[in-house]
Structures are given as C-alpha cells and as structure tokens.
Design an enzyme around this catalytic site. Sequence first.
Site, PDB file in Angstrom:
ATOM      1  N   GLU A  25      -0.728 -38.631   5.223  1.00  0.00           N
ATOM      2  CA  GLU A  25      -0.382 -39.159   6.543  1.00  0.00           C
ATOM      3  C   GLU A  25       1.103 -38.951   6.847  1.00  0.00           C
ATOM      4  O   GLU A  25       1.740 -39.760   7.517  1.00  0.00           O
ATOM      5  CB  GLU A  25      -0.777 -40.629   6.618  1.00  0.00           C
ATOM      6  CG  GLU A  25      -2.255 -40.858   6.324  1.00  0.00           C
ATOM      7  CD  GLU A  25      -2.698 -42.299   6.456  1.00  0.00           C
ATOM      8  OE1 GLU A  25      -2.115 -43.016   7.287  1.00  0.00           O
ATOM      9  OE2 GLU A  25      -3.629 -42.710   5.728  1.00  0.00           O
ATOM     10  N   GLU A  26       1.617 -37.858   6.374  1.00  0.00           N
ATOM     11  CA  GLU A  26       3.035 -37.542   6.511  1.00  0.00           C
ATOM     12  C   GLU A  26       3.311 -36.816   7.828  1.00  0.00           C
ATOM     13  O   GLU A  26       2.473 -36.040   8.306  1.00  0.00           O
ATOM     14  CB  GLU A  26       3.456 -36.660   5.333  1.00  0.00           C
ATOM     15  CG  GLU A  26       4.940 -36.435   5.184  1.00  0.00           C
ATOM     16  CD  GLU A  26       5.260 -35.603   3.946  1.00  0.00           C
ATOM     17  OE1 GLU A  26       6.260 -34.870   3.975  1.00  0.00           O
ATOM     18  OE2 GLU A  26       4.486 -35.679   2.962  1.00  0.00           O
TER      19      GLU A  26
END
Length: 369
Positions: A137-138
């Site tokens: 989820e970067e």
Amino acid sequence: MARTGYAYEMFLVLPLLLLLQGCWFVRATPRAGSCPCEDPKLCEPITDVKDHEVFAFYLGGKVWKFYDWAQVTTVVLFANYDPELMCYAHSKRARVVLAGNVELRYIIDPNNRTAWINQQVDQAKKMHLDGINLDIEEGVLMFSPAYYALTALVQETAKTFHKEIQGSQVSFDGTWSPTADLTRCYNYSAIAKACDFLFVMSYDMRYIIGLAGANSPYEQALAGYEAYIKLGINPEKLLMGVPWYGYDYICRNLHEPRVCTLKHTRPYKSKVGDQVCYCTLMKQVNGSLTGRLWDDKDKSPYFDYKDAAGYFHQVWYDDPQSISLKAAYVKERGLGGIGMWHANCLDYSDDPVAIQQTKDMWKALRPYQ
C-alpha cells in the site's frame, strides 16, 4: 559428493559448538517435506478451482477453529504460522497463503526482486502453504521506477509461485477504486492480468473532512468495482473486501439530524476515528444514546453515545444488513468472491447472543444461498 578432511570435521563439530555457545536455534517452521499433520496428504498443496472465493484474513490466536469452514476457501496469514491451522484448513480443502509486503525501492533492482520472491516461495514450501497475498500500500508515482517495479513484482511472483507450487494462488490488495488514492498510481489492469485475484478493499472510504460517516458506503463501493471493470479487468478476478469493523468518531458537535462534526481532523485521511471490531461495537450499541440507526443513503448502520468525559461519539460500521446488500452485487456482477478484514473481529465465545451475531455475519457473505 563426499566431504573430506577439515571441512568434514567442521561439518560434524560446528553444530555442537553453536549449541554450547547458545547460538543454536530451532526454527518453528518445518522443513520442506517435514509434514506436521497426522495425515501427510494434508501437506499437499490445494489445487481445487473454486467457483466462489471467500477470503478470511487471520490475525492470530485459535479463533480460526470457529470460522465458517463451509464457506472459507482461502486464509491469509497476517499472523505467525500455525501448523495446526494449515492442517485443518487443508482438511477442509481451503488454501492458506502468506501475506507479502516489501518496500518498492528495494525491488526496483531486478536481482533484489528475484531474491525476495524466491524467499517467499521457499517459506511457503517449508510451511506447506498455497500461495501469497501481496498487501503493498505504498505511494507510487505514475511511470516512476517503482511503478514498473511493482507491476514486475506481481508478474514475477505469480509466475514463480505457479511454477514452484502446484495450484498456488497469488492475489493483490487494491484500493476501493483504481483512482481512490492519487498517491498510489498502480497499473491495476496489468496487475490483475498477472495474478489470480485482485482483492478490492471496500473500506476506509471516508474522505469528507470534518464529518463522521460510513466506512463503506454502498453506492460508492459498487462504483469502485465498475471502475475496475472499465479498465478491462475480468469481474471474475475481483474479490469484494468488506469491513468487519467500524470507526468511533469523537464529535465536536452533534447536530440534528444526527450530524457529527469531528473534534479532531486530519486532512485527506479516513482514519480520524478509532477502528473498532464488530464484536466490541455490538456490546456498545444497545446501551448507546440512540441504539442502532440506519442511513439509507449510504446503506450503513451507526449509533451515538456519550463517554465518561462528556464527549459525544458517533460510530459507523457494517453489519449483516449492509454487508448483504453489497454481497448481493458479487453474484449479480459475477465477481470472483468476497472476503473480510478481518476474520478475528467477531465474538467466537459460547454466549448465545454472540453465537447468533457471528452466524449472521458469516451468512451475510453469501445472503443469496
């Protein structure tokens, strides 16, 4: 090749020296080929093709014993490996998969990427697992090195797992809509094409600054799936993620008709409240100021209460009614299945009220049965 001379002697002596120095560690995970199950066949990978997936995200403990195993098809390990869980899940023909996360700057280098993937495959083999769920989820900028590296990571992970573990499954966790987070510019069409499933996280969707509201509003959630499908993604590759938790917001003011302006705000963040599991909320709702209320626009329940310090709170969550409405869309639109974050959020005790609440939440995943 036979070992000779000094090298052979050290091969025999070194383990003893390490043991005496307190440096000998016994790994909890079994070696590949060492099956912890009473029936060795249970260590074989699950190769079944399911017509409907139900993902259960597992966060530890022994509550997995009370999951609805008539429904669960895949358990995602967001906790330490439990060989007993693996054996039991396999006895129910359910897969157990790793949860994978890696910093994108690290895997921009193809050599690092290959090393990380091989490490995950080796770990899965040692634990007799059935694949991996990539939860990355970067933030990524469009057409940046990380943008291309992420797509390559999913492609190469899927290719390697499918080659090395028969019937293995590779899934990727996506935001509730492909454009939901403008800091996460992922090539979702290529990612979905490469992996088996795209698990769409239809929660944490509250972005109206300063007001409490639904965690997973109905129309907005369904619009997210339509946006993915418009990218050319096969609906059968999409899994609907629903929340088994809600958010507890502290209100600066509570206006009629039940509008909660927040005491604390953080721009562009949905998590301005405290995340609370469904089982905890069910212990609060009946003693609240309002009892369960229903917002017909967002198809979501909520309630208000007052804490010991005198502050008003508003709690928004999902329950069997709101989940059933979204789950019906899974069948109508031909999605590949459904899952929840997270499976440990129910009360699995022997309390009669809790038993019924838990049963109803599991049933809501497939209300049309």
